[in-house]
Design a protein around this motif. Structure first.
Motif, PDB file in Angstrom:
ATOM      1  N   ARG A   8     -60.405  35.204 -15.637  1.00 51.36           N
ATOM      2  CA  ARG A   8     -59.754  34.068 -16.304  1.00 51.36           C
ATOM      3  C   ARG A   8     -59.909  34.153 -17.811  1.00 51.36           C
ATOM      4  NH1 ARG A   8     -61.548  29.104 -15.451  1.00 51.36           N
ATOM      5  NH2 ARG A   8     -63.601  29.769 -14.777  1.00 51.36           N
ATOM      6  N   TYR A   9     -61.126  34.402 -18.272  1.00 50.22           N
ATOM      7  CA  TYR A   9     -61.343  34.483 -19.715  1.00 50.22           C
ATOM      8  C   TYR A   9     -60.747  35.764 -20.296  1.00 50.22           C
ATOM      9  CZ  TYR A   9     -64.386  30.431 -19.372  1.00 50.22           C
ATOM     10  OH  TYR A   9     -64.874  29.163 -19.165  1.00 50.22           O
ATOM     11  N   ARG A  12     -57.162  35.166 -20.852  1.00 58.92           N
ATOM     12  CA  ARG A  12     -56.998  34.300 -22.023  1.00 58.92           C
ATOM     13  C   ARG A  12     -57.199  35.092 -23.317  1.00 58.92           C
ATOM     14  NH1 ARG A  12     -58.645  28.794 -21.271  1.00 58.92           N
ATOM     15  NH2 ARG A  12     -58.186  28.536 -23.486  1.00 58.92           N
ATOM     16  N   TYR A  15     -54.230  37.219 -23.904  1.00 60.55           N
ATOM     17  CA  TYR A  15     -53.123  36.367 -24.337  1.00 60.55           C
ATOM     18  C   TYR A  15     -53.222  36.105 -25.840  1.00 60.55           C
ATOM     19  CZ  TYR A  15     -49.823  32.490 -24.526  1.00 60.55           C
ATOM     20  OH  TYR A  15     -48.762  31.685 -24.845  1.00 60.55           O
ATOM     21  N   ILE A  34     -61.392  30.323 -26.811  1.00 54.13           N
ATOM     22  CA  ILE A  34     -61.591  30.123 -25.372  1.00 54.13           C
ATOM     23  C   ILE A  34     -62.907  29.430 -25.038  1.00 54.13           C
ATOM     24  CG2 ILE A  34     -60.066  32.004 -24.699  1.00 54.13           C
ATOM     25  CD1 ILE A  34     -62.541  33.666 -24.086  1.00 54.13           C
ATOM     26  N   VAL A 137     -53.583  22.299 -23.078  1.00 50.14           N
ATOM     27  CA  VAL A 137     -54.358  23.244 -22.295  1.00 50.14           C
ATOM     28  C   VAL A 137     -55.177  22.502 -21.256  1.00 50.14           C
ATOM     29  CG1 VAL A 137     -56.198  24.977 -22.404  1.00 50.14           C
ATOM     30  CG2 VAL A 137     -54.447  24.915 -24.166  1.00 50.14           C
ATOM     31  N   GLU A 141     -60.055  24.786 -18.342  1.00 47.94           N
ATOM     32  CA  GLU A 141     -59.978  26.078 -18.983  1.00 47.94           C
ATOM     33  C   GLU A 141     -60.650  26.090 -20.346  1.00 47.94           C
ATOM     34  OE1 GLU A 141     -58.539  29.132 -17.968  1.00 47.94           O
ATOM     35  OE2 GLU A 141     -58.698  28.127 -16.065  1.00 47.94           O
TER      36      GLU A 141
END
Length: 142
Positions: A8-9, A12, A15, A34, A137, A141
């Motif tokens: 997940r991180y 991110r 991204y 993040i 967001v 997250e």
């Protein structure tokens, strides 16, 4: 199947790197973006660098950057690099000679998950999320 926080991180992080491509992004900017520790970011980045998805440059104008254009990096590449085992059941493991009646179901599911992950590039994510602001967001997250 549950993906780890590394995936997940890591996604991110990639991204953010895609948003800034081809510029370099400092670890401090990623940490703020993040909300995870610099040590955890470094752990994730070591894997992504080893897989040749990301690179780093030291110095005043240094930082992390994507090795390829966002349109050439898939979510599947990132997730598989960061997940230790995407094979969620023995039936889908390479070389497994399982002959159970449910094997084909699990193999189709496994292929389907990977096909979806491989069909999405970082550029697709950028295009789909261009109207998202920091206030939108997901709280889980952050």
């Amino acid at each position: 199947m549950k993906l780890s926080s590394r995936s997940r991180y890591g996604l991110r992080i990639c991204y953010i790197l895609a948003e800034n491509y081809p510029a370099h992004v400092s670890a401090t900017v990623l940490e703020k973006g993040i909300s995870v520790s610099n040590k955890y970011i470094e752990k994730i980045m070591r894997v992504l660098i080893k897989e040749k998805l990301v690179s780093a440059e030291r110095g005043v104008s240094g930082g992390y950057y994507l090795v390829k254009q966002p349109k050439e990096v898939t979510v599947g590449q990132i997730v598989r690099a960061l997940e230790e085992d995407m094979q969620f059941i023995m039936c889908v493991c390479e070389g497994n000679n399982c002959v159970c009646p449910t094997k084909s179901v699990w193999q189709k599911l496994y292929r389907g998950i990977n096909d979806v992950l491989d069909s999405i590039t970082l550029q697709n994510m950028l295009d789909e999320n261009k109207n998202i602001t920091k206030s939108n967001v997901c709280k889980s997250e952050e």
